[in-house]
Design an enzyme around this catalytic site. Sequence first.
Site, PDB file in Angstrom:
ATOM      1  N   THR A 172       0.806  -1.219   0.000  1.00 17.37           N
ATOM      2  CA  THR A 172       0.000   0.000   0.000  1.00 17.37           C
ATOM      3  C   THR A 172       0.839   1.269   0.000  1.00 17.37           C
ATOM      4  O   THR A 172       2.037   1.255   0.293  1.00 17.37           O
ATOM      5  CB  THR A 172      -0.929   0.028   1.233  1.00 17.37           C
ATOM      6  OG1 THR A 172      -0.143   0.081   2.419  1.00 17.37           O
ATOM      7  CG2 THR A 172      -1.832  -1.192   1.276  1.00 17.37           C
ATOM      8  N   ASP A 173       0.152   2.364  -0.293  1.00 16.34           N
ATOM      9  CA  ASP A 173       0.779   3.677  -0.191  1.00 16.34           C
ATOM     10  C   ASP A 173       0.487   4.252   1.199  1.00 16.34           C
ATOM     11  O   ASP A 173      -0.074   3.565   2.057  1.00 16.34           O
ATOM     12  CB  ASP A 173       0.292   4.599  -1.314  1.00 16.34           C
ATOM     13  CG  ASP A 173      -1.219   4.844  -1.289  1.00 16.34           C
ATOM     14  OD1 ASP A 173      -1.873   4.605  -0.244  1.00 16.34           O
ATOM     15  OD2 ASP A 173      -1.757   5.284  -2.318  1.00 16.34           O
ATOM     16  N   VAL A 174       0.816   5.495   1.402  1.00 18.00           N
ATOM     17  CA  VAL A 174       0.668   6.128   2.714  1.00 18.00           C
ATOM     18  C   VAL A 174      -0.798   6.162   3.172  1.00 18.00           C
ATOM     19  O   VAL A 174      -1.079   6.184   4.360  1.00 18.00           O
ATOM     20  CB  VAL A 174       1.315   7.537   2.722  1.00 18.00           C
ATOM     21  CG1 VAL A 174       0.517   8.512   1.875  1.00 18.00           C
ATOM     22  CG2 VAL A 174       1.487   8.060   4.133  1.00 18.00           C
TER      23      VAL A 174
END
Length: 132
Positions: A16-18
Amino acid sequence: MANIHNFNVRVYYEDTDVGGIVYYANYLKFFERARTEMIYNLFELSHKKLKTDFNVIFVVRSCNIKYLKSAQFEDKLNIQTKIIKKSPVRLNLLQEVKKKEELLVSAEVELAVVNELGDVNKLPSNFFNKLK
């Protein structure tokens, strides 16, 4: 082989991203894992054995992806892979990422069959005949 090969994956933090959303390029990894498992099931051989024993390597020739909805951290996903066209030198696949029954991402992937030098090669007829 069934018409559709299913592969399950859980979204880990590293995917995932942030914001906790699956980073778009990681769907390519999910698709690759699903294709690899499909090949293992179809031919009952690993990619390594296909290369060393039959000089057969599958490479992605093209990939057209449509992102419809995002998967998130800890989602359980199903990657469905279906052969939509085949020839001794090429496989065209439809791959879909689903969360339960909801379609999130779809891709049309074309695989070419090459040898260890990168030249076009043909699947042995006994392997080609296993494709449905």
